[in-house]
Scaffold this active site. Structure first.
Site, PDB file in Angstrom:
ATOM      1  N   LYS A  90     -16.967   3.996   6.777  1.00  0.00           N
ATOM      2  CA  LYS A  90     -17.669   4.528   7.949  1.00  0.00           C
ATOM      3  C   LYS A  90     -19.117   4.883   7.592  1.00  0.00           C
ATOM      4  O   LYS A  90     -19.900   4.006   7.289  1.00  0.00           O
ATOM      5  CB  LYS A  90     -16.894   5.723   8.498  1.00  0.00           C
ATOM      6  CG  LYS A  90     -15.391   5.463   8.638  1.00  0.00           C
ATOM      7  CD  LYS A  90     -15.098   4.356   9.630  1.00  0.00           C
ATOM      8  CE  LYS A  90     -13.647   4.274  10.034  1.00  0.00           C
ATOM      9  NZ  LYS A  90     -12.859   3.255   9.407  1.00  0.00           N
ATOM     10  N   TYR A 131      -5.833  10.318  11.620  1.00  0.00           N
ATOM     11  CA  TYR A 131      -6.073   8.873  11.771  1.00  0.00           C
ATOM     12  C   TYR A 131      -4.716   8.145  11.781  1.00  0.00           C
ATOM     13  O   TYR A 131      -3.805   8.524  11.024  1.00  0.00           O
ATOM     14  CB  TYR A 131      -6.965   8.381  10.626  1.00  0.00           C
ATOM     15  CG  TYR A 131      -7.011   6.888  10.539  1.00  0.00           C
ATOM     16  CD1 TYR A 131      -7.587   6.144  11.562  1.00  0.00           C
ATOM     17  CD2 TYR A 131      -6.452   6.210   9.467  1.00  0.00           C
ATOM     18  CE1 TYR A 131      -7.599   4.756  11.515  1.00  0.00           C
ATOM     19  CE2 TYR A 131      -6.468   4.830   9.405  1.00  0.00           C
ATOM     20  CZ  TYR A 131      -7.039   4.111  10.435  1.00  0.00           C
ATOM     21  OH  TYR A 131      -7.043   2.743  10.382  1.00  0.00           O
ATOM     22  N   ASP A 190      -9.750  15.322   5.074  1.00  0.00           N
ATOM     23  CA  ASP A 190     -10.366  14.028   5.415  1.00  0.00           C
ATOM     24  C   ASP A 190     -11.680  14.341   6.131  1.00  0.00           C
ATOM     25  O   ASP A 190     -11.683  14.827   7.270  1.00  0.00           O
ATOM     26  CB  ASP A 190      -9.413  13.212   6.305  1.00  0.00           C
ATOM     27  CG  ASP A 190      -9.960  11.813   6.603  1.00  0.00           C
ATOM     28  OD1 ASP A 190     -11.200  11.643   6.599  1.00  0.00           O
ATOM     29  OD2 ASP A 190      -9.150  10.904   6.858  1.00  0.00           O
ATOM     30  N   ARG A 226     -10.488  -2.276 -13.881  1.00  0.00           N
ATOM     31  CA  ARG A 226      -9.528  -1.419 -13.169  1.00  0.00           C
ATOM     32  C   ARG A 226      -9.632   0.010 -13.684  1.00  0.00           C
ATOM     33  O   ARG A 226      -9.272   0.962 -12.992  1.00  0.00           O
ATOM     34  CB  ARG A 226      -8.093  -1.969 -13.316  1.00  0.00           C
ATOM     35  CG  ARG A 226      -7.036  -1.108 -12.642  1.00  0.00           C
ATOM     36  CD  ARG A 226      -5.736  -1.865 -12.346  1.00  0.00           C
ATOM     37  NE  ARG A 226      -5.235  -2.608 -13.485  1.00  0.00           N
ATOM     38  CZ  ARG A 226      -4.596  -2.080 -14.534  1.00  0.00           C
ATOM     39  NH1 ARG A 226      -4.390  -0.778 -14.590  1.00  0.00           N
ATOM     40  NH2 ARG A 226      -4.166  -2.847 -15.517  1.00  0.00           N
TER      41      ARG A 226
HETATM   42  C1  LIG Z   1     -10.686   9.703   9.781  1.00  0.00           C
HETATM   43  C2  LIG Z   1     -10.270   8.446   9.092  1.00  0.00           C
HETATM   44  N1  LIG Z   1      -9.659   8.526   7.889  1.00  0.00           N
HETATM   45  C3  LIG Z   1      -9.260   7.415   7.226  1.00  0.00           C
HETATM   46  C4  LIG Z   1      -9.454   6.158   7.755  1.00  0.00           C
HETATM   47  C5  LIG Z   1      -8.977   4.949   6.989  1.00  0.00           C
HETATM   48  O1  LIG Z   1     -10.057   4.331   6.387  1.00  0.00           O
HETATM   49  P1  LIG Z   1     -10.071   2.768   5.949  1.00  0.00           P
HETATM   50  O2  LIG Z   1     -10.056   1.965   7.213  1.00  0.00           O
HETATM   51  O3  LIG Z   1     -11.333   2.654   5.158  1.00  0.00           O
HETATM   52  O4  LIG Z   1      -8.846   2.533   5.126  1.00  0.00           O
HETATM   53  C6  LIG Z   1     -10.112   6.023   8.984  1.00  0.00           C
HETATM   54  C7  LIG Z   1     -10.333   4.682   9.563  1.00  0.00           C
HETATM   55  O5  LIG Z   1     -10.668   4.508  10.714  1.00  0.00           O
HETATM   56  C8  LIG Z   1     -10.514   7.197   9.676  1.00  0.00           C
HETATM   57  O6  LIG Z   1     -11.140   7.143  10.874  1.00  0.00           O
END
Ligand SMILES: Cc1ncc(COP(=O)(O)O)c(C=O)c1O
Length: 438
Positions: free
Chosen positions: A252, A143, A227, A90
């Site tokens: 992704k 998101y 992000d 951890r």
């Molecule tokens: C732009 C963006 N940020 C964050 C996330 C969240 O990621 P995770 O599904 O790995 O938790 C996503 C998921 O689709 C996303 O498209």
């Protein structure tokens, strides 16, 4: 409470190759992804790093254990050139450490942290900086999971939010910051650019200036977090434009095979350190096997993202010419006089490979198109080797109220596609036959 950083750059036994240049020649990240930070001789000559599938690490002596903890928990400063030791997965683990050392190389970040998901990267990072009474300033849309965190969870901890729309040169961020400041202490700025699913852009420079304009706040200026899931780590480097933290869903493009969930946060060590403390205590790090899968994925990151980016242009051009398609929100088509064009030119290195488009018609026609696909998969997520398509209004953004969807530009006839690495002619053929039957 004393900081429990657990910051370990590398245990001596695993300290391997960290060449940044040879004979004055700068080594590129795609080359470094194959070897950086790992010495095969320290793992029986294994060309690949093994999976260190262990919860804990054996200390040679009690004194060594005491020393490792003293550094990890911030009880004393690290001595010059001291390499803190491995303690507990951890806190630290070789697969995650090598992964973090490689992740920073694409965008010259000082430090990185990997997490169990993009959402755990975002929530752990925000909670490291936000305090009760703070106001968070953020771009819109975000998101869906991030929107939910801000709208439904952060208020329980006394954190409110002011949003501003993506698009244009970022004039609206100044208004949002002024409004937030009138309400209280501005705890952080969070933006997503390009925005999901509209591909609206947010000027990172403008947001960085807005964050810096709050330098006279008690406790100093708020940090700007970006992000960068849609274009990073290849096609956009927010730190170069004044961002303090870069956040990722590694699920992704970095993972790239639709077979794992993970996240990351990158930035200067002074900003990353408090987040590391939160990660250690929340336990939101990823596991050794996922770390190992990501190391495999990073070896082909540039190949995959470059191929997808080229395929996306072919697909976008086909869609733009199709009579059943109303409009294509592909960044590569931004006209020179479009409000986002200057931002695109300044901060994006490519149009990437995820975009939305709108057909003539609504949900019924959109569903017929999705149901007619034979190669492209009907699934949410993006950035994988296979092409994926989905309907934002009823899927990824279905919890956004209809009037807000309309304000964000999410229409019933909108579809989002993540273009993969297939032969582009096969993707065009698939879309063509599905559009014909729509
Ligand atoms: C732009 C963006 N940020 C964050 C996330 C969240 O990621 P995770 O599904 O790995 O938790 C996503 C998921 O689709 C996303 O498209």
């Amino acid at each position: 409470m004393r900081p429990r950083t657990g910051h370990v750059t590398m245990d001596k036994r695993h300290r391997g190759y960290r060449h940044k240049s040879i004979a004055g020649h700068q080594i590129h990240p795609e080359t470094q992804m194959l070897s950086y930070g790992y010495d095969p001789q320290l793992s029986e000559g294994s060309v690949k790093i093994p999976i260190f599938q262990t919860s804990t690490f054996v200390f040679k002596t009690a004194e060594e254990g005491k020393e490792f903890f003293a550094v990890a928990y911030g009880l004393r400063e690290k001595r010059p050139h001291e390499e803190p030791g491995l303690i507990y997965s951890r806190i630290n683990n070789p697969d995650l450490q090598v992964l973090e050392e490689r992740l920073v190389l694409w965008e010259q970040a000082e430090s990185a942290l990997v997490f169990s998901s993009g959402m755990s990267a975002i929530s752990t990072s925000l909670l490291a900086f936000l305090r009760p009474g703070d106001v968070l300033v953020h771009s819109d849309p975000l998101y869906g999971g991030t929107e939910y965190l801000i709208a439904n969870i952060l208020p329980r901890f006394g954190v409110s939010a002011v949003s501003f729309p993506a698009g244009g040169e970022g004039r609206t961020v100044d208004q949002a910051v002024t409004e937030a400041r009138a309400r209280g202490h501005v705890g952080a700025l969070l933006i997503e650019t390009p925005a999901n699913p509209t591909n609206g852009l947010v000027s990172i420079d403008a947001c960085s200036r807005a964050a810096r304009s709050l330098a006279d706040q008690p406790g100093g200026r708020p940090l700007l977090a970006v992000d960068n899931t849609f274009l990073g780590p290849l096609w956009q480097h927010p730190l170069e434009h004044g961002a303090d933290l870069v956040l990722y869903s590694l699920t992704k493009y970095a993972g790239g095979h639709s077979d794992l969930i993970a996240g990351a946060c990158l930035g200067a060590e002074e900003h990353v350190a408090p987040i590391r403390t939160m990660r250690t205590i929340f336990g939101t790090m990823t596991d050794p096997h996922t770390g190992w899968l990501l190391l495999r994925s990073l070896e082909t990151l540039k190949l995959r993202m470059t191929c997808s980016m080229k395929n996306a242009r072919t697909v976008a051009e086909f869609l733009a010419d199709h009579p059943k398609v109303r409009t294509v929100h592909y960044l590569g088509f931004l006209a020179a006089d479009a409000p986002d064009h200057a931002v695109y030119q300044r901060q994006c290195k490519s149009a990437g490979s995820t975009f939305s488009f709108e057909i003539h018609g609504g949900e019924e026609e959109a569903f017929r198109l999705l149901n007619g696909l034979q190669i492209i998969r009907l699934a949410v997520s993006l950035g994988g080797t296979e092409s994926l398509m989905q309907h934002p209004a009823s899927m990824t953004h279905s919890d956004v109220p209809p009037d807000t969807q309309r304000r964000m530009g999410i229409t019933p006839g909108m579809l989002r596609i993540s273009v993969g690495v297939e032969h582009p002619a096969d993707l065009v053929a698939d879309l063509g036959q599905a559009l014909d039957r729509m």
